[in-house]
Design a protein around this motif. Structure first.
Motif: not given
Length: 167
Positions: A147-159, A161-167
């Motif tokens: 289970i991850l908070c939004q900040t840690d999830y997005e940081e993991g995606l950045m590491k 090599g791809y950023a989450p889609q913001v809608r």
């Protein structure tokens, strides 16, 4: 609930019976029935029928908490010669499983949080990287069974090599 359901436990000599409780009006022209709890005649306006016996409303109680079973629902549980309410039956004989975060047993009566197939103690339902507890309405993410908070999830995606889609 008029019918009954029989459930057997893992031990063949200990069986659990889930039974229905019926509230009946006492007809004035019928002979008073004897109470299975106190053995006195039932002269009240209503009586309970459970376990194929008749009871005063005050006499059909949980063996652990003394709650009146006619008031807390239409079922009772019997096991090991005890008459129990649902909560005490689950407390004494039930299990829910293990918490996906701490791996400790979760008692069946305890409130839990669920995410897909995972079950968590309320205190364990937090980001597994930063330990931030979630409030009602907070977003959380389940990645690799964590289970991850939004900040840690997005940081993991950045590491990765791809950023989450913001809608």
């Amino acid at each position: 609930m008029n019918g009954s359901h029989r459930e057997t436990s893992n031990c063949s000599h200990l069986q659990t019976f889930l039974k229905g409780i019926q509230m009946l009006s006492v007809q004035p022209d019928t002979k008073p029935k004897g109470c299975a709890g106190c053995n006195r005649k039932i002269k009240d306006r209503y009586l309970l029928k459970a376990l194929d016996k008749y009871w005063h409303e005050d006499c059909l109680k949980c063996a652990c908490c003394d709650c009146r079973l006619g008031e807390v629902g239409s079922t009772l549980y019997t096991k090991a010669n005890l008459i129990l309410c649902r909560r005490d039956y689950l407390r004494l004989f039930g299990v829910t499983g293990n918490c996906a975060a701490c791996s400790k047993l979760i008692p069946a009566f305890e409130m839990v949080m669920r995410a897909k197939d995972n079950v968590y103690h309320l205190d364990c339902f937090a980001c597994q990287l930063c330990n931030q507890r979630f409030c009602v309405g907070d977003k959380f993410f389940l990645k690799n069974n964590m289970i991850l908070c939004q900040t840690d999830y997005e940081e993991g995606l950045m590491k990765e090599g791809y950023a989450p889609q913001v809608r």
